[in-house]
Scaffold this motif. Structure first.
Motif, PDB file in Angstrom:
ATOM      1  N   ALA A   1      -0.438   5.884   3.772  1.00 34.34           N
ATOM      2  CA  ALA A   1       0.775   5.771   4.511  1.00 34.34           C
ATOM      3  C   ALA A   1       1.345   7.180   5.024  1.00 34.34           C
ATOM      4  O   ALA A   1       1.789   7.981   4.265  1.00 34.34           O
TER       5      ALA A   1
ATOM      6  N   ARG B   1       0.544   3.694  12.574  1.00 31.52           N
ATOM      7  CA  ARG B   1       1.984   2.965  11.737  1.00 31.52           C
ATOM      8  C   ARG B   1       2.301   4.202  10.964  1.00 31.52           C
ATOM      9  O   ARG B   1       1.487   4.791  10.295  1.00 31.52           O
TER      10      ARG B   1
ATOM     11  N   THR C   1       7.728  -4.825   6.210  1.00 26.42           N
ATOM     12  CA  THR C   1       6.161  -4.956   6.616  1.00 26.42           C
ATOM     13  C   THR C   1       6.040  -4.164   7.842  1.00 26.42           C
ATOM     14  O   THR C   1       5.032  -3.843   8.346  1.00 26.42           O
TER      15      THR C   1
ATOM     16  N   GLN D   1       2.561   5.044   0.256  1.00 24.79           N
ATOM     17  CA  GLN D   1       2.033   3.732  -0.093  1.00 24.79           C
ATOM     18  C   GLN D   1       2.339   2.734   1.158  1.00 24.79           C
ATOM     19  O   GLN D   1       3.627   2.692   1.396  1.00 24.79           O
ATOM     20  N   PHE D   2       1.601   1.960   1.795  1.00 24.87           N
ATOM     21  CA  PHE D   2       1.651   0.918   2.528  1.00 24.87           C
ATOM     22  C   PHE D   2       2.490  -0.367   1.610  1.00 24.87           C
ATOM     23  O   PHE D   2       2.284  -0.173   0.708  1.00 24.87           O
TER      24      PHE D   2
ATOM     25  N   ASP E   1       7.248  -0.532  10.577  1.00 21.82           N
ATOM     26  CA  ASP E   1       7.732   0.627  10.154  1.00 21.82           C
ATOM     27  C   ASP E   1       9.093   0.828   9.932  1.00 21.82           C
ATOM     28  O   ASP E   1      10.087   0.255  10.624  1.00 21.82           O
TER      29      ASP E   1
ATOM     30  N   TYR F   1       6.435   1.939  -0.096  1.00 16.99           N
ATOM     31  CA  TYR F   1       5.779   0.881  -0.016  1.00 16.99           C
ATOM     32  C   TYR F   1       6.085  -0.107   1.408  1.00 16.99           C
ATOM     33  O   TYR F   1       6.657  -1.168   1.434  1.00 16.99           O
ATOM     34  N   SER F   2       5.770   0.433   2.550  1.00 16.78           N
ATOM     35  CA  SER F   2       6.279  -0.048   3.928  1.00 16.78           C
ATOM     36  C   SER F   2       5.374   0.072   4.826  1.00 16.78           C
ATOM     37  O   SER F   2       3.880   1.133   4.783  1.00 16.78           O
ATOM     38  N   THR F   3       5.206  -0.454   5.869  1.00 17.20           N
ATOM     39  CA  THR F   3       4.516  -0.553   7.115  1.00 17.20           C
ATOM     40  C   THR F   3       2.848  -0.960   6.644  1.00 17.20           C
ATOM     41  O   THR F   3       2.660  -1.228   5.539  1.00 17.20           O
ATOM     42  N   SER F   4       1.973  -1.111   7.710  1.00 14.94           N
ATOM     43  CA  SER F   4       0.710  -1.429   7.416  1.00 14.94           C
ATOM     44  C   SER F   4      -0.363  -0.507   7.625  1.00 14.94           C
ATOM     45  O   SER F   4       0.037   0.678   8.336  1.00 14.94           O
ATOM     46  N   ASN F   5      -1.518  -0.561   7.441  1.00 12.56           N
ATOM     47  CA  ASN F   5      -2.491   0.469   7.571  1.00 12.56           C
ATOM     48  C   ASN F   5      -3.129   0.185   8.997  1.00 12.56           C
ATOM     49  O   ASN F   5      -4.306   0.728   9.169  1.00 12.56           O
TER      50      ASN F   5
END
Length: 328
Positions: A301, A265, A235, A293-294, A237, A257-261
């Protein structure tokens, strides 16, 4: 991962290692033989076990008790397959040994350390503020705060799995999840062929979804090598650098599939958190693959970013990269 890039980087590192060995040989230096001891662990062992192959210990807490009585410069902990439930963070400070090696005993399965029975507020698996650690071929899961908290230099973490860390998986307690590997003034480490997956904090301000990382290097943690590893479903970085951390190399990894928008980030970032933080320099992010991908599986991302808390200035020159490949 681009195979040619991976092989080229490996050859370059091997050449450097051979050069160093050659320098030692030509200089006529003879390596000193260090005293060592081996301690055995098994799920069928005992909390009174002596740590021998026939009378193994059943926990790292018991291993620490045994090693405190041994005046050796290093120790190897051989761990039989099975699942171990440590009831508290194992803190290696004050040990007589300067190096601790953790190895799987046998080839029948990867030993698992599960933190679901851990007590207290700080739910790391281990903390080192004394010996350097060489940890391989183990699996760590279900710890609220993180995996290994490092204060010492020259640690090696190789062929490991860290999964299901953070307050999503272990909701009891007050601590946020911080990192599978949390470096605090810890330099010269090698982190290679490690799987970081499902590292999650809850999506509210007090749970702090962005606070958990695969590797979090702060307080001048420098000259660390992070390579050939896989980061997914995190969730925060996946790699976060902070506060005077410099000359770290992040290369030949895979991110997805990591971090947020949220603003600034990325898969790898350098952040200013507090007013006393100092910008680092020379951090390189090279030849990695990422799927763009976030964590929420939306696109966009970035691979690299620098950010700062409100009122602070971003360290735009602390981090740079080249040769990174977007693989949607």
């Amino acid at each position: 991962m681009n195979t040619v890039r991976k092989i080229s980087a490996a050859i370059a590192r091997a050449g450097l290692a051979l050069a160093c060995v050659g320098a030692v040989v030509l200089g006529g230096a003879t390596p000193a033989s260090a005293s060592t001891v081996t301690v055995y662990m098994s799920t069928t062992g005992s909390d009174e076990g002596s740590g021998t192959a026939s009378n193994p210990a059943d926990s790292l807490a018991r291993v620490k008790q045994i090693l405190m009585t041994k005046s050796t410069t290093s120790a190897t902990i051989l761990i039989a397959p099975g699942t171990y439930y440590e009831t508290a963070m194992v803190d290696w400070r004050g040990m007589p040994q300067s190096t601790l090696l953790f190895r799987r005993n046998g080839d029948t399965g990867r030993p698992v350390f599960d933190g679901r029975n851990a007590t207290g507020d700080t739910h790391y698996w281990m903390s080192t503020n004394g010996p350097s650690l060489d940890v391989r071929e183990l699996q760590v899961r279900n710890y609220r705060t993180g995996g290994i908290r490092m204060y010492t230099d020259g640690n090696i973490v190789r062929n490991m799995i860290f999964e299901r860390l953070g307050n999503v998986y272990m909701p009891s307690g007050t601590q946020k999840g911080y990192a599978a590997l949390h470096l605090l003034g810890s330099s010269g480490n090698t982190i290679s062929n490690v799987t970081f997956r499902n590292l999650e904090n809850g999506n509210t301000d007090d749970l702090c979804s962005g606070c958990i990382h695969g590797v979090y290097a702060a307080v001048g943690s420098s000259n660390n090598q992070i390579d050939d590893s896989r980061f997914s479903y995190i969730t925060g970085d996946p790699v976060r650098l902070r506060n005077a951390s410099s000359n770290n190399v992040i290369e030949l990894n895979w991110f997805a599939y990591s971090t947020s928008n949220k603003t600034d980030r990325a898969m790898v970032s350098f952040w200013q958190i507090d007013s006393g933080d100092v910008c680092g320099t020379g951090n390189k992010v090279n030849n990695n693959d990422w799927n763009g991908q976030f964590f929420n599986k939306t696109a966009g991302a970035p691979i690299i970013a620098s950010g700062a808390n409100p009122g602070l200035t971003r360290c735009t020159n602390a981090i740079s990269g080249s040769g990174n490949t977007l693989v949607p």
